[in-house]
Design a protein around this motif. Structure first.
Motif, PDB file in Angstrom:
ATOM      1  N   ILE A   3       0.911  -1.387   0.072  1.00 41.63           N
ATOM      2  CA  ILE A   3      -0.154   0.586  -0.115  1.00 41.63           C
ATOM      3  C   ILE A   3       1.096   1.317  -0.262  1.00 41.63           C
ATOM      4  CG2 ILE A   3      -1.696   0.982   1.455  1.00 41.63           C
ATOM      5  CD1 ILE A   3      -2.838  -1.532   2.409  1.00 41.63           C
ATOM      6  N   ASN A   4       0.539   2.237  -0.992  1.00 40.59           N
ATOM      7  CA  ASN A   4       0.881   3.774  -0.543  1.00 40.59           C
ATOM      8  C   ASN A   4       0.486   4.649  -0.015  1.00 40.59           C
ATOM      9  OD1 ASN A   4       1.890   6.111  -0.981  1.00 40.59           O
ATOM     10  ND2 ASN A   4       2.598   5.969  -3.257  1.00 40.59           N
ATOM     11  N   PRO A   5       0.532   4.674   1.639  1.00 40.19           N
ATOM     12  CA  PRO A   5      -0.141   5.095   2.801  1.00 40.19           C
ATOM     13  C   PRO A   5       0.099   6.641   2.011  1.00 40.19           C
ATOM     14  CG  PRO A   5       2.456   5.147   3.560  1.00 40.19           C
ATOM     15  CD  PRO A   5       2.551   4.234   1.882  1.00 40.19           C
ATOM     16  N   LYS A   6       1.000   7.373   1.560  1.00 41.38           N
ATOM     17  CA  LYS A   6       0.757   9.048   1.614  1.00 41.38           C
ATOM     18  C   LYS A   6      -1.119   8.859   0.320  1.00 41.38           C
ATOM     19  CE  LYS A   6       3.708  12.754   1.505  1.00 41.38           C
ATOM     20  NZ  LYS A   6       5.607  12.511   1.974  1.00 41.38           N
ATOM     21  N   LEU A   7      -0.981   8.412  -0.370  1.00 39.71           N
ATOM     22  CA  LEU A   7      -1.781   8.155  -1.657  1.00 39.71           C
ATOM     23  C   LEU A   7      -3.432   7.426  -0.955  1.00 39.71           C
ATOM     24  CD1 LEU A   7      -0.115   7.925  -4.786  1.00 39.71           C
ATOM     25  CD2 LEU A   7      -1.150   9.936  -3.693  1.00 39.71           C
ATOM     26  N   ASN A   8      -2.339   6.371  -0.142  1.00 40.41           N
ATOM     27  CA  ASN A   8      -4.111   5.596   0.363  1.00 40.41           C
ATOM     28  C   ASN A   8      -4.471   4.586  -0.243  1.00 40.41           C
ATOM     29  OD1 ASN A   8      -4.828   4.689   2.351  1.00 40.41           O
ATOM     30  ND2 ASN A   8      -6.754   5.375   2.220  1.00 40.41           N
ATOM     31  N   ILE A   9      -3.707   4.019  -1.330  1.00 43.02           N
ATOM     32  CA  ILE A   9      -4.311   2.369  -2.460  1.00 43.02           C
ATOM     33  C   ILE A   9      -3.011   1.757  -1.880  1.00 43.02           C
ATOM     34  CG2 ILE A   9      -4.832   4.771  -4.402  1.00 43.02           C
ATOM     35  CD1 ILE A   9      -2.501   5.073  -5.064  1.00 43.02           C
ATOM     36  N   GLU A  10      -3.528   0.751  -3.087  1.00 39.45           N
ATOM     37  CA  GLU A  10      -2.372  -0.064  -2.909  1.00 39.45           C
ATOM     38  C   GLU A  10      -1.797   0.071  -4.550  1.00 39.45           C
ATOM     39  OE1 GLU A  10      -5.318  -3.763  -3.870  1.00 39.45           O
ATOM     40  OE2 GLU A  10      -4.925  -4.338  -1.836  1.00 39.45           O
ATOM     41  N   ASN A  11      -0.585  -0.438  -4.196  1.00 39.90           N
ATOM     42  CA  ASN A  11       1.386  -0.529  -5.643  1.00 39.90           C
ATOM     43  C   ASN A  11       0.334  -1.517  -6.576  1.00 39.90           C
ATOM     44  OD1 ASN A  11       2.519   1.704  -4.946  1.00 39.90           O
ATOM     45  ND2 ASN A  11       3.042   0.295  -2.848  1.00 39.90           N
ATOM     46  N   PRO A  12       0.462  -1.364  -7.887  1.00 45.21           N
ATOM     47  CA  PRO A  12       0.006  -2.134  -8.393  1.00 45.21           C
ATOM     48  C   PRO A  12       0.690  -3.654  -9.197  1.00 45.21           C
ATOM     49  CG  PRO A  12       2.048  -1.320  -9.402  1.00 45.21           C
ATOM     50  CD  PRO A  12       1.405  -0.399  -8.039  1.00 45.21           C
ATOM     51  N   THR A  13       1.833  -3.928  -7.872  1.00 41.95           N
ATOM     52  CA  THR A  13       2.744  -5.632  -7.795  1.00 41.95           C
ATOM     53  C   THR A  13       2.106  -6.452  -7.456  1.00 41.95           C
ATOM     54  OG1 THR A  13       4.612  -4.426  -8.176  1.00 41.95           O
ATOM     55  CG2 THR A  13       5.076  -6.585  -7.795  1.00 41.95           C
ATOM     56  N   VAL A  14       1.928  -7.632  -8.117  1.00 43.73           N
ATOM     57  CA  VAL A  14       0.860  -8.802  -7.141  1.00 43.73           C
ATOM     58  C   VAL A  14       2.118  -9.480  -6.396  1.00 43.73           C
ATOM     59  CG1 VAL A  14      -0.532 -10.764  -6.938  1.00 43.73           C
ATOM     60  CG2 VAL A  14      -0.998  -8.841  -8.119  1.00 43.73           C
ATOM     61  N   PHE A  15       1.925 -10.026  -5.357  1.00 49.12           N
ATOM     62  CA  PHE A  15       3.590 -10.389  -4.618  1.00 49.12           C
ATOM     63  C   PHE A  15       2.380 -11.872  -4.125  1.00 49.12           C
ATOM     64  CE2 PHE A  15       4.278  -6.109  -4.030  1.00 49.12           C
ATOM     65  CZ  PHE A  15       5.616  -6.313  -4.236  1.00 49.12           C
ATOM     66  N   TYR A  16       3.466 -13.033  -4.297  1.00 47.75           N
ATOM     67  CA  TYR A  16       3.010 -15.045  -4.504  1.00 47.75           C
ATOM     68  C   TYR A  16       3.936 -14.689  -2.571  1.00 47.75           C
ATOM     69  CZ  TYR A  16       1.157 -14.364  -9.096  1.00 47.75           C
ATOM     70  OH  TYR A  16       0.450 -13.745 -10.249  1.00 47.75           O
ATOM     71  N   GLU A  17       3.159 -15.415  -2.068  1.00 45.95           N
ATOM     72  CA  GLU A  17       3.229 -15.962  -0.992  1.00 45.95           C
ATOM     73  C   GLU A  17       4.585 -17.272  -0.850  1.00 45.95           C
ATOM     74  OE1 GLU A  17       1.196 -17.258   2.998  1.00 45.95           O
ATOM     75  OE2 GLU A  17       0.867 -14.766   2.779  1.00 45.95           O
ATOM     76  N   ALA A  18       5.373 -17.730   0.053  1.00 49.43           N
ATOM     77  CA  ALA A  18       5.772 -18.420  -0.496  1.00 49.43           C
ATOM     78  C   ALA A  18       5.179 -20.144  -0.441  1.00 49.43           C
ATOM     79  CB  ALA A  18       7.362 -18.589  -0.125  1.00 49.43           C
ATOM     80  N   THR A  19       4.972 -20.838  -0.556  1.00 50.49           N
ATOM     81  CA  THR A  19       4.327 -21.758  -0.695  1.00 50.49           C
ATOM     82  C   THR A  19       4.930 -22.888   0.631  1.00 50.49           C
ATOM     83  OG1 THR A  19       4.835 -23.243  -2.145  1.00 50.49           O
ATOM     84  CG2 THR A  19       3.302 -21.944  -2.407  1.00 50.49           C
ATOM     85  N   GLU A  20       4.600 -24.194   1.099  1.00 42.73           N
ATOM     86  CA  GLU A  20       5.377 -25.100   2.088  1.00 42.73           C
ATOM     87  C   GLU A  20       6.696 -25.455   1.694  1.00 42.73           C
ATOM     88  OE1 GLU A  20       3.367 -28.283   4.440  1.00 42.73           O
ATOM     89  OE2 GLU A  20       1.571 -26.389   4.938  1.00 42.73           O
TER      90      GLU A  20
END
Length: 527
Positions: free
Chosen positions: A23-40
């Motif tokens: 999140i961009n806290p100054k603009l209060n919007i999500e940044n565009p990149t999608v991050f993938y959580e690591a799997t087991e």
């Protein structure tokens, strides 16, 4: 350039289904990149590669490790504007802060490179044999520090560079000879990935084994829990909340093979405003502390959250001036909506306590995610009877305690939990008159400051950044400076070992030319 993938050894992998955005806290919007959580499976691969890499990396020369550390610094600098803009978009912090923290990160990497290039940090100690000694002959015994094994480092929310992916924990672990797996902080995952890319490039350029570094994404606690519980992980570094650090400490302690967790956690950093200092410099100190309390929106672990003085006209003037000055400072953006949410919640809980009076709170409307700084006052007796007033309010807030007597001040200091810092504001005979109070403070902190502010942690060998629990989980170690390398090593002795089979640091001829302790004498000479 930012992919949202996990860096695992030499690969970028994104096989999971759980995703998130920063999140961009100054603009209060999500940044565009999608991050993938690591799997087991990805976690297992990262740890397995780190375990294999350790077998080689642990024996690398200081010169080779130094080339790796310096290459990381070079690659981070090469990211230039992309890194700075990503940092600002994920934190709401200004460019000056981004450049300053980048400089600190580079400085840390290069200082560890210098340390291992010289080599004496291993504390080589030699006691030569005395076969003629009676009644029992003395054996040849030689000792040095050796790396622990794969280390997990948790990125910090408030320092995306200096305490995160290539921050002090990681730099110290690499210097020691330990592979590192970073659990990237979800608030600045893009910044973390760029730095991970820099480390990856540096590792390949300098011939590091695959698995010497991995960077894993996670928006929750699951990845961190799995890493800490993994039997191949040998130590953990963490900077953050008491709740988070204690949870990791407990997990590590409950393993079949317990491992150390070096966590730097909460602190309210008490400041003692002694009578002569209050009488002569109340206005000066108040103006200085208005700036210190609001510096970086109060998002420093050394923020002065507690100011303690003796009641009277001088303390009243200090409180009045501090209250007037602090609301003149323009509010600034906090790191994330959840952080400002916690700030407001904790602030309101504290000021709602019986006996607490709010003397200043920023009175105007603020931009989104900008914090309203505040000052409150409480009597010493009330503070002593209300343990919840010791709660850290992470943000631009400070509580002033008005003590009736010197004895009450000492009692308050003795009642405090462990802290990172303590500060003495003193003039004339204050330090002599309040010697017992100062001694009590020394017993509760890791660093004591005279006529200054706690905000600002110099990175140098004599800096101690730690303190009694819960400031840190082990007050014997620092999280800042080259001596922080000692968290990731253990002492190891060789007895009656053939010289040609010893590590270079312990060989008779001292091929590294390092300073060693030989039969209780420090020397660089060969035997």
């Amino acid at each position: 350039m930012i992919t949202g993938h996990n860096y695992i050894g030499h690969q970028r992998i994104a096989s999971g289904n759980t995703t998130y955005k920063t999140i961009n806290p100054k603009l209060n919007i999500e940044n565009p990149t999608v991050f993938y959580e690591a799997t087991e499976e990805e976690i297992e691969k990262a740890v397995s590669l780190a375990k294999d890499a350790f077998q080689h990396f642990r024996n690398f020369s200081g010169a080779k490790k130094a080339s790796f550390l310096n290459a990381i610094a070079d690659e981070i600098l090469a990211l230039d504007e992309l890194l700075l803009k990503t940092y600002m978009a994920e934190t709401g912090l200004p460019e000056g802060r981004a450049k300053g923290e980048r400089g600190r990160t580079i400085g840390q990497l290069r200082s560890f490179a210098d340390l291992v290039s010289e080599g004496s940090w291993v504390e080589a100690t030699i006691d030569t044999a005395a076969p003629e000694r009676t009644p029992i002959p003395k054996q040849d015994i030689r000792k040095m520090l050796v790396p622990l094994g794969p280390v997990v480092v948790f990125g910090a929310s408030n320092f995306p560079l200096a305490y995160s992916t290539a921050g002090g924990d990681t730099a110290a672990a690499f210097a020691a000879g330990c592979p590192v797996i970073v659990k990237s902080h979800p608030m600045h995952a893009g910044t973390g990935e760029l730095v991970a890319m820099a480390i990856h490039k540096a590792a390949q350029k300098t011939g590091m084994p695959e698995g010497v570094f991995s960077n894993l994404n996670s928006s929750g606690i699951e990845v961190g829990v799995q890493l800490v519980k993994h039997p191949a992980v040998k130590a953990v570094g963490f900077t953050g909340s008491i709740q988070g650090g204690r949870a990791l400490f407990d997990l590590a302690s409950q393993r079949p093979e317990p491992i150390p967790v070096f966590a730097e956690m909460g602190s309210i950093n008490p400041v003692l405003l002694l009578p002569e200092a209050a009488s002569s410099k109340a206005t000066t100190h108040a103006k200085t502390y208005a700036s210190s309390i609001t510096l970086g929106t109060g998002q420093f672990c050394t923020n002065p959250g507690l100011i303690i003085g003796i009641k009277g006209a001088a303390l009243d003037l200090f409180i009045k001036t501090l209250s007037e000055e602090i609301i003149q400072i323009n509010p600034s953006c906090m790191l994330h909506p959840s952080i400002i949410g916690n700030y407001e919640k904790n602030k309101q809980q504290l000021i709602a306590q019986q006996g607490v009076t709010v003397t200043a709170e920023y009175p105007h409307e603020t931009a989104v995610n900008h914090a309203r700084q505040a000052v409150s006052v409480v009597k010493g007796e009330t503070f002593l009877n209300t343990p919840s007033l010791q709660q850290e309010v992470f943000g631009p807030f400070s509580l002033v305690i008005s003590c009736s007597t010197k004895e009450e001040m000492e009692k308050i200091i003795s009642s405090l939990e462990g802290q990172l810092t303590g500060t003495i504001l003193a003039e004339g005979n204050d330090a002599v008159q309040f010697e017992a109070v100062i001694e009590a403070l020394k017993n509760r902190v890791g660093r004591i400051i005279f006529n200054g502010v706690p905000t600002g942690v110099e990175v140098c060998p004599s800096m101690l950044h730690g303190g009694p629990y819960p400031a840190s989980t082990d007050s014997r170690f620092t999280a800042v400076g080259v001596h922080s390398i000692k968290r990731w090593v253990r002492p190891f002795s060789y007895q009656s070992w053939p010289d040609q089979l010893l590590p270079d640091a312990l060989k008779n001829r001292n091929p590294l030319g390092i300073t060693r302790t030989v039969n209780n004498q420090q020397t660089t000479a060969s035997l």
